[in-house]
Scaffold this motif. Structure first.
Motif, PDB file in Angstrom:
ATOM      1  N   LEU A  84       0.810  -1.221   0.000  1.00  0.00           N
ATOM      2  CA  LEU A  84       0.000   0.000   0.000  1.00  0.00           C
ATOM      3  C   LEU A  84       0.840   1.267   0.000  1.00  0.00           C
ATOM      4  O   LEU A  84       0.580   2.201  -0.770  1.00  0.00           O
ATOM      5  N   VAL A  85       1.847   1.349   0.866  1.00  0.00           N
ATOM      6  CA  VAL A  85       2.584   2.609   1.038  1.00  0.00           C
ATOM      7  C   VAL A  85       3.665   2.746  -0.030  1.00  0.00           C
ATOM      8  O   VAL A  85       4.158   1.766  -0.579  1.00  0.00           O
ATOM      9  N   ASP A  86       4.030   3.997  -0.303  1.00  0.00           N
ATOM     10  CA  ASP A  86       5.068   4.282  -1.284  1.00  0.00           C
ATOM     11  C   ASP A  86       6.420   3.786  -0.780  1.00  0.00           C
ATOM     12  O   ASP A  86       6.829   4.113   0.345  1.00  0.00           O
ATOM     13  N   ALA A  87       7.111   3.023  -1.605  1.00  0.00           N
ATOM     14  CA  ALA A  87       8.418   2.490  -1.225  1.00  0.00           C
ATOM     15  C   ALA A  87       9.405   3.617  -1.001  1.00  0.00           C
ATOM     16  O   ALA A  87       9.493   4.557  -1.802  1.00  0.00           O
ATOM     17  N   GLY A  88      10.165   3.533   0.089  1.00  0.00           N
ATOM     18  CA  GLY A  88      11.207   4.517   0.383  1.00  0.00           C
ATOM     19  C   GLY A  88      10.714   5.792   1.020  1.00  0.00           C
ATOM     20  O   GLY A  88      11.524   6.623   1.445  1.00  0.00           O
ATOM     21  N   ALA A  89       9.401   5.981   1.126  1.00  0.00           N
ATOM     22  CA  ALA A  89       8.863   7.191   1.747  1.00  0.00           C
ATOM     23  C   ALA A  89       8.808   7.013   3.268  1.00  0.00           C
ATOM     24  O   ALA A  89       8.762   5.888   3.765  1.00  0.00           O
ATOM     25  N   PRO A  90       8.810   8.111   4.030  1.00  0.00           N
ATOM     26  CA  PRO A  90       8.746   7.992   5.494  1.00  0.00           C
ATOM     27  C   PRO A  90       7.473   7.290   5.946  1.00  0.00           C
ATOM     28  O   PRO A  90       6.406   7.467   5.353  1.00  0.00           O
ATOM     29  N   PHE A  91       7.600   6.496   6.993  1.00  0.00           N
ATOM     30  CA  PHE A  91       6.431   5.866   7.618  1.00  0.00           C
ATOM     31  C   PHE A  91       6.629   5.909   9.127  1.00  0.00           C
ATOM     32  O   PHE A  91       7.640   5.426   9.636  1.00  0.00           O
ATOM     33  N   ILE A  92       5.684   6.504   9.823  1.00  0.00           N
ATOM     34  CA  ILE A  92       5.737   6.624  11.282  1.00  0.00           C
ATOM     35  C   ILE A  92       4.751   5.632  11.877  1.00  0.00           C
ATOM     36  O   ILE A  92       3.540   5.847  11.823  1.00  0.00           O
ATOM     37  N   GLU A  93       5.254   4.530  12.436  1.00  0.00           N
ATOM     38  CA  GLU A  93       4.343   3.571  13.052  1.00  0.00           C
ATOM     39  C   GLU A  93       3.831   4.128  14.372  1.00  0.00           C
ATOM     40  O   GLU A  93       4.576   4.753  15.126  1.00  0.00           O
ATOM     41  N   LEU A  94       2.564   3.865  14.640  1.00  0.00           N
ATOM     42  CA  LEU A  94       1.902   4.402  15.832  1.00  0.00           C
ATOM     43  C   LEU A  94       1.455   3.275  16.759  1.00  0.00           C
ATOM     44  O   LEU A  94       0.867   2.285  16.311  1.00  0.00           O
ATOM     45  N   SER A  95       1.750   3.441  18.041  1.00  0.00           N
ATOM     46  CA  SER A  95       1.240   2.560  19.108  1.00  0.00           C
ATOM     47  C   SER A  95       1.496   1.084  18.829  1.00  0.00           C
ATOM     48  O   SER A  95       0.594   0.248  18.946  1.00  0.00           O
TER      49      SER A  95
END
Length: 540
Positions: A62-73
């Motif tokens: 789903l998410v763009d490869a290499g882009a920032p991802f902030i996992e929550l909780s």
């Protein structure tokens, strides 16, 4: 602005001891996360045979490869309720802020591979927090749904507050915040309303189902016998009631559709986000982020200068301190993070009457100039004692709490050490609704320290015993020691994060990059104009 100097010795024995302890505490967090992932991966062959992707594989598609991802909780619900082995950390879902088709959005993936993705009390609270983040920051919300629904063992705790999640969905639609749901598997009872209240629904052929009552409950309630496909299959929903807009062949196809929908409908969000600080230039700090591992003493009673932290967070290690010579224990000043101005409040000790007054004034000045606020927690709370009371600690502390509670600029908290008592409130703890709050692995949050709590109960109980003429020192020792152990056990970073007192535990070395992303999220949210209406979009 002043360029901060550093007085720590990264090669020194104390620094290395601090670093080793911080790394050990960080490893505890990562080990829990790794265990949850391995528990999920144990089911890989079973679900791959069914041509189904595991939850984290769905997230990766789903998410763009290499882009920032902030996992929550990620630790929500860890060893709480019926989570005996810790594999239920995360509350039944994987969630975070990332980019999909170039649009920053909030993503939630039901973790059906662990305990069927059933929703515990913590899972319900996590979902409400995710919705709050999406609303406050005007983020499109994408759900990859496949869950066993609410854990009925906790139905009495989940039912009433859980209804808020549906109200939030309706309000998000009315606010103009797009919601896209992919139904990968079963969506039953209340779980069926989650996609039903979404703006766009994609269902996977011969895999997804939605119904208010499944075949067993239907037979028990009405006597009617129906197949799962006739009752709630994907093709039925597409062709008969129109409860879904898109029909996908498999998981990959469904996720690709979600990306296409957001690419088409998220133009307004993408255009605003592309004007953010991704194009800005700014100086990095003069000191390595690696050094953040060893600054905070392993012994919590040992003082240190919070300017050492600020020097490793701010652009170019620049810092304009506010009222530097008027109370040394509460630091206030201006910095830039990723090119954006920010007011920072940090602790070098307990909050005194003067420190509270200084912070309250500084917060109001930042509000006046529309400058967001960063709180770096490390405080035992407000200063106590005769001198403090006569200095008006209650009055001035109340002013600081008033300022924190009523400031409307974005507020972000990082718990880098202790956060005790009303000091947690004054530094914008969870109860004061910071836009985001994260913690370091060494952090502690509690009403007071364990030793103090134990002594307080001992003194109170001993006074009662003396009134009856029977003082039992063994019982007093057990009470004091037991209370201390209980408070200390519950104050650590992991149990606090499990209770959702923060949005996650982070590696101290990633603090600056995280803050730059978070403040940009807030900055873009303030610029984003939504197309609101009085009601959410209805499915016809």
């Amino acid at each position: 602005m002043t360029k901060l100097s550093s007085y720590i010795n990264p090669q020194g024995q104390d620094f290395q001891a601090n670093r080793e302890q911080m790394l050990a505490q960080l490893k505890q967090v990562r080990d829990i996360e790794a265990f949850c992932i391995s528990t999920e991966q144990e089911k890989q062959s079973r679900y791959h045979k069914k041509n189904m992707l595991l939850p984290r594989e769905r997230l990766q598609h789903l998410v763009d490869a290499g882009a920032p991802f902030i996992e929550l909780s990620s630790l929500a619900g860890y060893k709480m309720d019926d989570d005996k082995d810790g594999s239920g950390a995360g509350g039944g879902c994987i969630a975070g802020i990332g980019y999909v088709s170039g649009v920053r959005c909030l993503v939630k993936v039901d973790n059906y591979a662990v305990k069927g993705g059933t929703v515990s009390v913590s899972g319900m609270e996590k979902n409400l927090r995710l919705q709050q983040i999406a609303i406050e920051n005007k983020l499109p919300f994408i759900t990859l749904a496949q869950s066993g629904g609410a854990n009925l063992a906790y139905a009495t705790k989940i039912f009433a507050p859980g209804g808020r999640s549906f109200a939030n969905q309706a309000r998000m639609s009315a606010l103009g915040i797009p919601q896209i749901t992919v139904v990968h598997g079963s969506a039953t009872a209340g779980g069926a309303y989650q996609p039903g209240l979404s703006d766009y629904v994609i269902m996977v052929k011969k895999q997804a189902s939605m119904y208010l009552a499944g075949p067993p409950l239907l037979k028990a309630a009405t006597g009617e016998i129906a197949t799962e496909e006739a009752l709630g299959g994907a093709e039925m929903h597409i062709r008969e009631p129109g409860s879904s807009e898109y029909l996908a062949d498999n998981d990959r196809d469904a996720i690709a559709m979600a990306r296409e929908i957001l690419a088409m409908t998220g133009q307004n969000f993408r255009q605003n986000q592309s004007q953010g600080q991704s194009q800005a230039t700014y100086a990095e700090p003069d000191f390595s982020p690696e050094e953040l591992l060893g600054i905070v003493p392993a012994e919590t009673k040992t003082p240190y200068d919070a300017r050492e932290i600020i020097a490793r967070l701010s652009d170019g290690s620049q810092y304009l301190e506010f009222k530097a010579d008027w109370d040394a224990q509460t630091l206030c000043g201006h910095i830039k993070l990723g090119g954006l101005p920010c007011g920072v409040i940090a602790n070098n000790g307990p909050i005194t009457a003067k420190g509270a007054s200084k912070a309250a004034q500084f917060i109001q000045l930042c509000q006046q100039s529309q400058i967001p606020l960063l709180f770096l927690h490390n405080t035992t709370g407000f200063m106590v004692g005769t001198e403090s009371e006569q200095s008006g600690i209650i009055k001035h502390g109340s002013k600081m709490i008033q300022a924190v509670a009523n400031a409307t600029v974005p507020k972000i908290s990082i718990v880098i050490g202790g956060s005790y008592g009303a000091g947690n409130y004054a530094m914008c703890g969870r109860g004061f609704d910071p836009r985001f709050i994260f913690a370091w692995p060494n952090s502690k949050t509690s009403v007071m320290g364990g030793a103090q709590a134990g002594k307080v109960l001992r003194i109170v109980t001993e006074a009662k015993m003396k009134a009856t003429g029977e003082v039992d020192n063994n019982k007093l020792d057990q009470l004091e020691q037991g209370t201390c152990a209980m408070i200390e056990q519950g104050a650590g970073a992991i149990p606090c994060s499990a209770r959702l007192w923060d949005d996650g535990i982070i590696d101290p070395r990633h603090t600056r990059s995280l803050l730059i992303e978070l403040f940009d999220i807030c900055h873009q949210a303030d610029k984003q104009e939504l197309a609101q209406n009085h009601f959410g979009v209805a499915r016809f």
